[in-house]
Design a protein around this motif. Sequence first.
Motif, PDB file in Angstrom:
ATOM      1  N   HIS B  65       0.759  -1.226  -0.061  1.00 50.53           N
ATOM      2  CA  HIS B  65      -0.079   0.001   0.092  1.00 50.53           C
ATOM      3  C   HIS B  65       0.925   1.266  -0.085  1.00 50.53           C
ATOM      4  CE1 HIS B  65      -3.804  -2.074   1.162  1.00 50.53           C
ATOM      5  NE2 HIS B  65      -4.037  -1.611   0.011  1.00 50.53           N
ATOM      6  N   GLU B  75      -2.637  -0.442  -8.933  1.00 48.53           N
ATOM      7  CA  GLU B  75      -3.573  -1.572  -8.574  1.00 48.53           C
ATOM      8  C   GLU B  75      -4.454  -1.736 -10.023  1.00 48.53           C
ATOM      9  OE1 GLU B  75      -5.597  -0.632  -5.267  1.00 48.53           O
ATOM     10  OE2 GLU B  75      -6.380  -2.889  -4.854  1.00 48.53           O
ATOM     11  N   TYR B  85      -1.990  -6.420  -8.616  1.00 52.10           N
ATOM     12  CA  TYR B  85      -1.126  -5.321  -8.806  1.00 52.10           C
ATOM     13  C   TYR B  85      -0.031  -5.363  -9.801  1.00 52.10           C
ATOM     14  CZ  TYR B  85      -3.121  -4.754  -4.085  1.00 52.10           C
ATOM     15  OH  TYR B  85      -3.737  -4.547  -2.770  1.00 52.10           O
TER      16      TYR B  85
HETATM   17 MN   LIG Z   1      -6.387  -1.721  -1.357  1.00 49.52          MN
END
Ligand SMILES: [Mn+2]
Lengths: 142, 142
Positions: B65, B75, B85
């Motif tokens: 993240h 993403e 991803y």
């Molecule tokens: Mn997410």
Amino acid sequence: MAYADQYIDKLRKSGLRPTKQRIKICEVLFDADKTFHFTIKELVKIIENQANIKVSLATVYNTVHAFMKKGYLKEIPLNASQSYYDTNVSHHHHFFDEEENKLIDIHQEDVDEVKIKRTIPGKKIRSVEVIAKIVSDNQSQK
Amino acid sequence: MAYADQYIDKLRKSGLRPTKQRIKICEVLFDADKTFHFTIKELVKIIENQANIKVSLATVYNTVHAFMKKGYLKEIPLNASQSYYDTNVSHHHHFFDEEENKLIDIHQEDVDEVKIKRTIPGKKIRSVEVIAKIVSDNQSQK
DNA sequence: TAATACATTATATTTATTCTAAACTGTTGA
DNA sequence: TCAACAGTTTAGAATAAATATAATGTATTA
Ligand SMILES: [Mn+2]
Ligand SMILES: [Mn+2]
Ligand SMILES: [Zn+2]
Ligand SMILES: [Zn+2]
């Protein structure tokens, strides 16, 4: 053909018997003046508000999946933790408003045909979808 | 700049201290000859196979993240129950092989610029992505 | 090196989705 | 008429991805 008959027809063609709950789902999905986008949670809420019928989550999921399989609904690929569905099953594209978490249709004629020059041997294209993410245009920042 | 230094740089710029676990994650993500697509589960498996380091799920999620926020990972919006991803953060598009559940890059130059004629007042486009779903081409059926 | 801030981890929680199994309903044919 | 059957609904359980928690460990820096 009356609305109810259309629903019964859609259900039968999806391999489902026309029950009270399923007809209610059809009313919400296919009686709208316009097509719309929804999540399962939203659909359940609409049904609860519009009718005094209680419909279980399982029935909603099953019916939505049956309609998808038959092509009466589309699932929209979105990076989200939940699925978005579309009652507009024609070929079209989408804006996704990242602030409001809302989908907006872009009609096919508003996008030039997407021409992909690359091919994959042994594979054919089944669908092409464009998603344009949009955010507020704060014109202050030039 | 040595690889390890690049990783440390990426981590620092992402606001993360360069720890053993995070450097291992960098090695897998950014040392590959080619960019690639992955799910969190796949990434964890690669790390377990390549190293005798154990990295917890929480650390993997947090690091991925942080890299996304910084733009080191993207993403991919896919209608799936899990997130995909991409280590290729350049502007490009995708085939999605529905049978193999695999993403394949389409370079930007292999798609004519997608021209959208419709605009939404007060909103601006942030990104445009094309996803072309592909399936086996059974040439038998003409 | 000590104090501090940050990181890692196992575990719990959350949430969308799917599954299960028991109760219910509509249809059919004896 | 009604018993048998196939299909339906439902509450609740199960699953699985993602996130949160909180105790323990580590990197940083003064
Ligand atoms: Mn997410
Ligand atoms: Mn689905
Ligand atoms: Zn739409
Ligand atoms: Zn890619």
